[in-house]
Design an enzyme around this catalytic site. Sequence first.
Site, mmCIF file in Angstrom:
data_model
loop_
_atom_site.group_PDB
_atom_site.id
_atom_site.type_symbol
_atom_site.label_atom_id
_atom_site.label_comp_id
_atom_site.label_asym_id
_atom_site.label_seq_id
_atom_site.Cartn_x
_atom_site.Cartn_y
_atom_site.Cartn_z
ATOM 1 N N ILE A 127 49.276 18.484 36.202
ATOM 2 C CA ILE A 127 48.947 19.060 37.507
ATOM 3 C C ILE A 127 47.457 18.761 37.656
ATOM 4 O O ILE A 127 46.619 19.462 37.110
ATOM 5 C CB ILE A 127 49.234 20.577 37.560
ATOM 6 C CG1 ILE A 127 50.705 20.868 37.297
ATOM 7 C CG2 ILE A 127 48.806 21.132 38.920
ATOM 8 C CD1 ILE A 127 51.048 22.355 37.198
ATOM 9 N N PRO A 128 47.105 17.691 38.365
ATOM 10 C CA PRO A 128 45.769 17.088 38.273
ATOM 11 C C PRO A 128 44.656 17.820 39.019
ATOM 12 O O PRO A 128 44.121 17.344 40.024
ATOM 13 C CB PRO A 128 45.990 15.683 38.838
ATOM 14 C CG PRO A 128 47.093 15.863 39.828
ATOM 15 C CD PRO A 128 47.995 16.905 39.232
ATOM 16 N N CYS A 129 44.251 18.951 38.505
ATOM 17 C CA CYS A 129 43.179 19.733 39.125
ATOM 18 C C CYS A 129 41.825 19.064 39.004
ATOM 19 O O CYS A 129 40.901 19.377 39.766
ATOM 20 C CB CYS A 129 43.147 21.144 38.546
ATOM 21 S SG CYS A 129 43.034 21.210 36.755
ATOM 22 N N HIS A 130 41.678 18.124 38.086
ATOM 23 C CA HIS A 130 40.402 17.420 37.932
ATOM 24 C C HIS A 130 40.089 16.540 39.148
ATOM 25 O O HIS A 130 38.962 16.114 39.322
ATOM 26 C CB HIS A 130 40.412 16.572 36.656
ATOM 27 C CG HIS A 130 41.472 15.530 36.638
ATOM 28 N ND1 HIS A 130 42.784 15.811 36.295
ATOM 29 C CD2 HIS A 130 41.433 14.214 36.950
ATOM 30 C CE1 HIS A 130 43.497 14.700 36.379
ATOM 31 N NE2 HIS A 130 42.700 13.719 36.772
#
Length: 160
Positions: A127-130
């Site tokens: 879950i690419p929060c970066h």
Amino acid sequence: MDYTRFDTRLCAVVLVGDARGLTQLHLDSGERGARAFSIEPDWRHRPERFAAARAEVRAYLDGDRTAFTVPIHPTGTDFQRRVWARLGEIPYGTLTTYGEIARAIGRAGAARAVGAAIGRNPIPLIIPCHRVIGADGGLAGFAHGLRTKQALIDLEAGAR
């Protein structure tokens, strides 16, 4: 819960999961201010259960994978799950802002709440929060440290 811990070129990674999929992914960056994490005494160390997830994480961090296929099972509020679902739609190598995420989920004035939900993301990378930055273009926060966030952004930009 089952778990495994392994080293990658970026940092140590801990994967935690239940019968439905990964519930947590922790990047043990060692950075000051990074999210605290500990393996619970009742969790079972079962590295064989995470072979596919471990291979996908390593391939991503080596620059050989841009998407994940392993099943995930994050737990959170309805709002958090909406935010996390939207994060999953951000294309590899693309950056967006907290405000853009808020608008995309129909809550234009909720950038701070979106930031709080992103800060509770239990499965970073997948879950690419970066890929979310501040409106001013700054890195803003990342539960695993800003140096790690920058390294992930650089990786996706092709600057290995």
